[in-house]
Design a protein around this motif. Structure first.
Motif, PDB file in Angstrom:
ATOM      1  N   ILE A   1     112.608 -38.636  20.605  1.00  0.00           N
ATOM      2  CA  ILE A   1     111.371 -39.016  21.296  1.00  0.00           C
ATOM      3  C   ILE A   1     111.223 -38.151  22.532  1.00  0.00           C
ATOM      4  CG2 ILE A   1     112.410 -40.944  22.613  1.00  0.00           C
ATOM      5  CD1 ILE A   1     109.522 -42.321  21.949  1.00  0.00           C
TER       6      ILE A   1
ATOM      7  N   GLU B   1     106.394 -45.403  24.477  1.00  0.00           N
ATOM      8  CA  GLU B   1     107.609 -44.966  23.779  1.00  0.00           C
ATOM      9  C   GLU B   1     108.278 -46.142  23.086  1.00  0.00           C
ATOM     10  OE1 GLU B   1     110.334 -42.337  25.853  1.00  0.00           O
ATOM     11  OE2 GLU B   1     108.823 -41.933  27.369  1.00  0.00           O
TER      12      GLU B   1
ATOM     13  N   ARG C   1     119.938 -44.508  30.726  1.00  0.00           N
ATOM     14  CA  ARG C   1     119.697 -45.956  30.828  1.00  0.00           C
ATOM     15  C   ARG C   1     119.474 -46.632  29.481  1.00  0.00           C
ATOM     16  NH1 ARG C   1     113.469 -45.400  33.095  1.00  0.00           N
ATOM     17  NH2 ARG C   1     112.995 -44.029  31.352  1.00  0.00           N
ATOM     18  N   GLY C   2     118.929 -45.899  28.510  1.00  0.00           N
ATOM     19  CA  GLY C   2     118.861 -46.435  27.160  1.00  0.00           C
ATOM     20  C   GLY C   2     117.770 -47.452  26.904  1.00  0.00           C
ATOM     21  N   SER C   3     116.614 -47.313  27.567  1.00  0.00           N
ATOM     22  CA  SER C   3     115.564 -48.304  27.297  1.00  0.00           C
ATOM     23  C   SER C   3     114.953 -48.101  25.902  1.00  0.00           C
ATOM     24  CB  SER C   3     114.483 -48.289  28.382  1.00  0.00           C
ATOM     25  OG  SER C   3     113.708 -47.127  28.320  1.00  0.00           O
ATOM     26  N   ASN C   4     114.841 -46.862  25.451  1.00  0.00           N
ATOM     27  CA  ASN C   4     114.369 -46.645  24.073  1.00  0.00           C
ATOM     28  C   ASN C   4     115.388 -47.161  23.063  1.00  0.00           C
ATOM     29  OD1 ASN C   4     111.706 -45.156  23.764  1.00  0.00           O
ATOM     30  ND2 ASN C   4     112.673 -44.047  25.446  1.00  0.00           N
TER      31      ASN C   4
HETATM   32  C1  GRF Z   1     112.479 -41.167  27.802  1.00  0.00           C
HETATM   33  O1  GRF Z   1     111.329 -40.930  28.546  1.00  0.00           O
HETATM   34  C2  GRF Z   1     112.555 -40.235  26.632  1.00  0.00           C
HETATM   35  O2  GRF Z   1     111.320 -39.934  26.078  1.00  0.00           O
HETATM   36  C3  GRF Z   1     113.139 -39.006  27.254  1.00  0.00           C
HETATM   37  O3  GRF Z   1     114.091 -39.477  28.164  1.00  0.00           O
HETATM   38  C4  GRF Z   1     113.728 -40.789  28.588  1.00  0.00           C
HETATM   39  C5  GRF Z   1     114.885 -41.678  28.262  1.00  0.00           C
HETATM   40  O4  GRF Z   1     114.709 -42.992  28.725  1.00  0.00           O
HETATM   41  N1  GRF Z   1     113.631 -38.116  26.240  1.00  0.00           N
HETATM   42  P1  GRF Z   1     115.641 -44.150  28.185  1.00  0.00           P
HETATM   43  O5  GRF Z   1     117.081 -43.705  28.382  1.00  0.00           O
HETATM   44  O6  GRF Z   1     115.318 -44.369  26.751  1.00  0.00           O
HETATM   45  O7  GRF Z   1     115.316 -45.333  29.042  1.00  0.00           O
END
Ligand code: GRF
Length: 203
Positions: free
Chosen positions: A116, A182, A18-21
């Motif tokens: 992360i 995060e 999904r790429g929220s980070n």
């Molecule tokens: C996050 O919880 C990250 O720490 C883990 O996978 C998840 C990815 O979420 N490695 P997103 O794709 O960034 O929303």
């Protein structure tokens, strides 16, 4: 007053979902004063939702589908590496990237590859960290940004963010609280690395 202009570091983000980070990093880098710019987002999964979110922000995206390489992990990684070189990438952020990287790739990018992980490393390496933290009765949980080394979820820690675990937390409520952390610490950690204030040796 002397003003030293530093070039912004060219950063690629590797995603699988999904790429929220990734979005948190893209948003931070919209500030011209931020020391890194996001020049490329690469997914190993052509269906990753994050690809649309990156494109919507005007970021160049690419897909290197691991499935087309079968069991040949090094060829997959050589294809990734070629993308990074083509775009003049200097730092790589793993953000929900669900493939293990070989020592070959990790060595190519040693000190310039960060990840992360949704736990307070060295606790709860691997998957299902939130459920495991609850099952273990952890009072504290959180997230860690670290330099990547060949061993999974290891490597020098750049930044951690903590949350308290509530007695009535479920995996979902805890995951949501950690995810907010995060999104705060990943841009801060990338800033430290891009400015040279965090290095794998601490030197
Ligand atoms: C996050 O919880 C990250 O720490 C883990 O996978 C998840 C990815 O979420 N490695 P997103 O794709 O960034 O929303």
């Amino acid at each position: 007053m002397a003003f030293k202009h530093m070039a912004r570091k060219r950063v690629a983000i590797l995603i699988s979902g999904r790429g929220s980070n990734m979005v948190a990093l893209i948003e931070a880098a919209k500030d011209p004063a931020y020391p890194a710019e996001i020049v490329l987002v690469v997914s190993n999964d052509p269906a990753a939702q994050g690809l649309h979110r990156a494109a919507a922000s005007g970021i160049t995206t690419a897909v290197v589908d691991h499935k087309t390489f079968g069991r040949d992990r090094e060829s997959f990684e050589r294809a990734l590496h070629a993308e990074f070189q083509e775009h003049g990438v200097e730092l790589i952020c793993l953000a929900g990237f669900m493939r293990l990287l070989t020592p070959w790739f990790v060595r190519q990018w040693e000190g310039r590859l960060i990840n992360i992980h949704p736990a307070l490393l060295p606790a709860f390496k691997g998957l299902d960290t939130h459920a495991r933290a609850i099952a273990a009765g952890a009072r504290e949980h959180g997230a860690t940004v670290h330099f990547v080394v060949p061993e999974m979820d290891s490597g020098p820690i750049i930044l951690q963010g903590k949350v308290a675990v509530a007695p009535d937390d479920t995996e979902a409520t805890l995951a949501a609280r950690v995810l907010a952390v995060e999104h705060r610490i990943y841009p801060e950690a990338l800033r430290l690395v891009a400015e040279g204030h965090a290095t794998p040796t601490g030197a």
